[in-house]
Design an enzyme around this catalytic site. Structure first.
Site, PDB file in Angstrom:
ATOM      1  N   ARG A  28      19.333  -8.250  -9.905  1.00  0.00           N
ATOM      2  CA  ARG A  28      18.208  -8.384  -8.991  1.00  0.00           C
ATOM      3  C   ARG A  28      18.347  -9.531  -7.985  1.00  0.00           C
ATOM      4  O   ARG A  28      18.203  -9.342  -6.795  1.00  0.00           O
ATOM      5  CB  ARG A  28      16.901  -8.568  -9.780  1.00  0.00           C
ATOM      6  CG  ARG A  28      16.525  -7.328 -10.568  1.00  0.00           C
ATOM      7  CD  ARG A  28      15.120  -7.405 -11.126  1.00  0.00           C
ATOM      8  NE  ARG A  28      14.111  -7.269 -10.103  1.00  0.00           N
ATOM      9  CZ  ARG A  28      12.809  -7.142 -10.356  1.00  0.00           C
ATOM     10  NH1 ARG A  28      12.380  -7.138 -11.596  1.00  0.00           N
ATOM     11  NH2 ARG A  28      11.929  -7.023  -9.389  1.00  0.00           N
ATOM     12  N   HIS A  74      16.013   2.366  -7.433  1.00  0.00           N
ATOM     13  CA  HIS A  74      15.483   1.010  -7.659  1.00  0.00           C
ATOM     14  C   HIS A  74      14.047   1.066  -8.181  1.00  0.00           C
ATOM     15  O   HIS A  74      13.085   0.946  -7.416  1.00  0.00           O
ATOM     16  CB  HIS A  74      15.540   0.219  -6.340  1.00  0.00           C
ATOM     17  CG  HIS A  74      15.428  -1.264  -6.527  1.00  0.00           C
ATOM     18  ND1 HIS A  74      16.455  -2.033  -7.020  1.00  0.00           N
ATOM     19  CD2 HIS A  74      14.407  -2.119  -6.293  1.00  0.00           C
ATOM     20  CE1 HIS A  74      16.085  -3.295  -7.072  1.00  0.00           C
ATOM     21  NE2 HIS A  74      14.841  -3.379  -6.639  1.00  0.00           N
ATOM     22  N   TYR A 118       3.178   2.744   8.558  1.00  0.00           N
ATOM     23  CA  TYR A 118       3.136   2.684  10.025  1.00  0.00           C
ATOM     24  C   TYR A 118       4.515   2.476  10.650  1.00  0.00           C
ATOM     25  O   TYR A 118       4.733   2.851  11.789  1.00  0.00           O
ATOM     26  CB  TYR A 118       2.220   1.546  10.482  1.00  0.00           C
ATOM     27  CG  TYR A 118       0.799   1.678  10.004  1.00  0.00           C
ATOM     28  CD1 TYR A 118       0.022   2.779  10.353  1.00  0.00           C
ATOM     29  CD2 TYR A 118       0.227   0.697   9.184  1.00  0.00           C
ATOM     30  CE1 TYR A 118      -1.280   2.901   9.900  1.00  0.00           C
ATOM     31  CE2 TYR A 118      -1.073   0.814   8.732  1.00  0.00           C
ATOM     32  CZ  TYR A 118      -1.827   1.921   9.091  1.00  0.00           C
ATOM     33  OH  TYR A 118      -3.125   2.043   8.643  1.00  0.00           O
TER      34      TYR A 118
END
Length: 744
Positions: A28, A74, A118
């Protein structure tokens, strides 16, 4: 049947924590030294490639990319994936942005990106050609994803040292990485030099890599420290913003900040503006008359308008010293190398990169060589088939199945095949095509027998043989493979390298000379609620009656002086007069606890005076336990903000009075039970501030000193006690340590 396993709890905890820590470190938080990417970045880029979000195709919704990445590769939440996507698209954070973002992807001033529903994104051309190319050539290993339903690359075949180009930052368990970005062209030059000579040292490699190249520009001012940082993999880089001087109207000048330290990205720009405003308010930079942030997409532009005749160099130094316009970037080049975290020097980074490039090239050209060998095999089979095409046609016409034809072509088996001529059968038994050649012959079109097609086949075969020779040469000769890698790097540099933005130099540490302040006389006012302020002497003189009635402590002081504040818990606080608000007469002022470590809940002010006067006089102390002493004021002339002014008898003791010893000829101590003792000041010994003192009044059981007064011999002094007037001058004169006279 259940089985209970008895084990040591601490061993389970230790193993579990180590497993967790390693998972965070490897899977990670830390980048892999080979491609310079964290798992979330690698998976996001690979998923974008799979989705077909190429640089020359329309943008795709970020939410689609995030959802697909989370579902396939993931499973750690959408916010971590979207945050990684956003950062890879921000040109003010990455030396070479890897994602082409469309929409609001945040700003250098700390504005966050719009929601993923968006925004849209696609791969940068640089990413597609340098980071994701050749994935179809088996150049890297593919491993199962989290639920083993998909395959993902263990590492991307990145062809530049991305860990240097884009840097990295991340916090793991017990360790953190912080690698600055560098200039792509310089990094490629260093990689080429290292491929040519692996004996180069870190310092020799710095001939190519001058130092970090931050996307925000700025100036690295500790050039001499860089060799040590790159040798050890850790250290501190000092960065300054770029400040230019522009001339304005009426002879005025402006300081214009056009580049900022990399560490100032985000909310720190707003903090910088507030810090500058604070310098103006604190009168450290009174020459600044206006602050305006004109930054835009074109770049940083913060304008500080100055008074006419302002000392520009002093103001520059003030900004570097007192704000984050000069800041420190902590370097810790920690990355995953060989499956474990390691702090890497510049040479080790390039060594790992070089090994990785040779591995990629080896696997790539082995794959390409294999394909060309297969192609050569087919071409040779077709060429050979053209020469015996009549025989092959006879075999095809005389066979009953494809298996008969295939067995005849590969092994010369003629059983069950009808031949027109015995000679044909004899020739057929001598055929020995390979399985791949036999398949190609069966799939061959008759059009291939045209003369031009045959010429093209021969030419193609020659080209294939040349490619095979070239690939074998690359695979068998180190220098040839190195040359191919270097040529590739040169082409990338030619296509994508940009000029350096950050200047590398040595600069002297900022020594800020405090400007000489104009010394003026002020009047200090403190009311009974603890609000303090200073006013002009003329203002005080005009309002003296009101000021004396409303305030508990009043005295004249100089603007360059300090104020000493003594409290009942035996402490002395010092406050610079210049830090006390200078106000109009009717303004309220500021609570004293905003200016020093004074706590209104735990202590009470018993005396205040200017340091210039305190240090020249002697102070008398009276405590609730009845102890008295005189201390030289010079003992309080220290540079600390708070000190112990006297030692108390015990935790229940407190200071009742602090005053100038020359303010009275007699000291009067009043106890809570109503005893008053007046005795001469000459009987009080002078002690150190660390002493408890001597007994001033003999107190009864459970009694304590409640108040004390300094009384001048020739002046009448009256107080009100339990509704009656008490003339302190007329009290019977006693001796120190006496019991005194009781007043009912």
């Amino acid at each position: 049947m259940e089985e209970i396993i008895r084990t040591e709890y601490s061993e389970i905890m230790q193993k579990s924590y180590i497993d967790y820590a390693m998972s965070v470190i490897i899977a990670r938080a830390l980048p892999d030294v080979r491609d310079g990417l964290k798992p979330v970045q690698r998976r996001t880029l690979y998923d974008m490639l799979e989705l077909g979000t190429y640089f020359d195709r329309p943008y795709r919704k970020a939410a689609r990319i995030v959802g697909d990445t989370m579902g396939k590769y993931h499973p750690h939440g959408d916010s971590s994936i979207y945050d990684a996507l956003v950062v890879m698209a921000q040109d003010f954070k990455k030396g070479m942005p890897l994602v082409d973002g469309h929409g609001n992807f945040g700003s250098i001033e700390g504005d966050g990106a719009a929601a993923m529903r968006y925004t849209e994104a696609r791969l940068q051309k640089f990413t597609q050609e340098v980071y994701l190319k050749d994935l179809d050539k088996n150049v890297v290993n593919f491993v199962p994803n989290f639920d083993e339903t998909e395959k993902e690359p263990e590492v991307l075949p990145v062809r530049v040292p991305n860990i240097l180009v884009n840097g990295s930052d991340g916090i793991a368990v017990g360790m953190a990485t912080s690698i600055p970005p560098h200039n792509l062209g310089e990094v490629i030059d260093a990689a080429k030099a290292y491929i040519g000579n692996k004996d180069l040292t870190d310092r020799q490699l710095m001939k190519y890599i001058k130092g970090p190249d931050f996307p925000t520009g700025g100036i690295v001012v500790n050039k001499d420290d860089l060799p040590q940082i790159y040798e050890s993999g850790s250290g501190k880089i000092r960065i300054r913003g770029k400040v230019e001087v522009e001339k304005g109207k009426n002879g005025r000048q402006s300081l214009v900040i056009t580049e900022i330290p990399y560490t100032m990205i985000g909310a720190n720009i707003g903090k910088f503006l507030m810090d500058v405003a604070g310098l103006v308010e604190n009168r450290q930079a009174p020459e600044i008359v206006d602050i305006s942030n004109m930054s835009s997409k074109e770049g940083i532009r913060i304008v500080l308008e100055l008074k006419k005749g302002a000392d520009v160099e002093r103001l520059k130094n003030l900004l570097y010293k007192k704000t984050r316009l000069e800041d420190t970037f902590g370097v810790n080049m920690l990355a995953v190398a060989g499956g474990r975290p390691e702090t890497l020097s510049l040479k080790k980074v390039l060594d790992n990169f070089t090994d990785f490039q040779f591995e990629l090239a080896t696997r790539k050209y082995q794959q390409m060589l294999q394909k060309e060998l297969e192609k050569k095999e087919v071409q040779e089979g077709l060429i050979k088939a053209v020469d015996v095409i009549d025989l092959i046609i006879e075999i095809l016409r005389g066979s009953k199945s494809q298996k008969q034809v295939r067995d005849c072509l590969t092994m010369g088996v003629t059983d069950g095949i009808n031949f027109k001529h015995k000679s044909s059968e004899k020739q057929a038994k001598e055929l020995c095509f390979t399985q791949r050649q036999a398949t190609a012959i069966l799939e061959m079109r008759l059009a291939k027998l045209i003369g031009l097609e045959l010429d093209a086949l021969y030419k193609e075969n020659e080209e294939t043989i040349a490619k095979i020779a070239r690939y074998e040469n690359i695979l068998n000769d180190y220098d040839t493979m190195a040359g191919v890698i270097v040529d590739d790097l040169e082409q990338i540099k030619k296509n994508y390298a940009t000029p350096r933005k950050t200047v590398i130099e040595n600069a002297e540490a900022i020594v800020l000379a405090e400007p000489e302040e104009e010394e003026t006389e002020l009047v200090f006012l403190m009311d009974r609620f603890g609000y303090v302020r200073t006013v002009d002497t003329s203002v005080y003189d005009r309002n003296k009656e009101a000021a004396d009635a409303e305030n508990k402590y009043i005295f004249h002081c100089m603007s360059t002086d300090r104020v000493c504040v003594y409290t009942d818990n035996g402490m002395m606080h010092t406050i610079k007069v210049k830090d006390i608000p200078f106000t109009k007469f009717r303004d309220k002022g500021t609570p004293i606890d905003n200016l020093c470590n004074y706590s209104a809940d735990n202590e009470r002010v018993v005396f205040a005076g200017p340091m210039a006067e305190v240090k020249q006089k002697k102070l008398v102390f009276v405590t609730a336990s009845g102890n008295v002493k005189i201390v030289s004021g010079s003992e309080f002339d220290v540079n600390r903000k708070v000190i112990s002014a006297t030692k108390l008898a015990d935790d229940a003791d407190s200071v009742v009075l602090v005053g100038y010893a020359d303010a009275g000829d007699f000291l009067v101590i009043q106890s809570r039970d109503g005893y008053f003792l007046r005795f001469p000041m000459t009987e009080i010994p002078e002690k150190k501030k660390t002493a408890v003192g001597v007994r001033g009044i003999s107190l009864g059981k459970d009694d304590e000193a409640e108040a004390a007064y300094l009384v001048a011999g020739g002046n009448e002094m009256e107080i009100e006690y339990r509704g009656k007037k008490v003339s302190l001058n007329k009290l019977r004169l006693g001796k120190r340590d006496g019991k005194g006279t009781k007043k009912s």
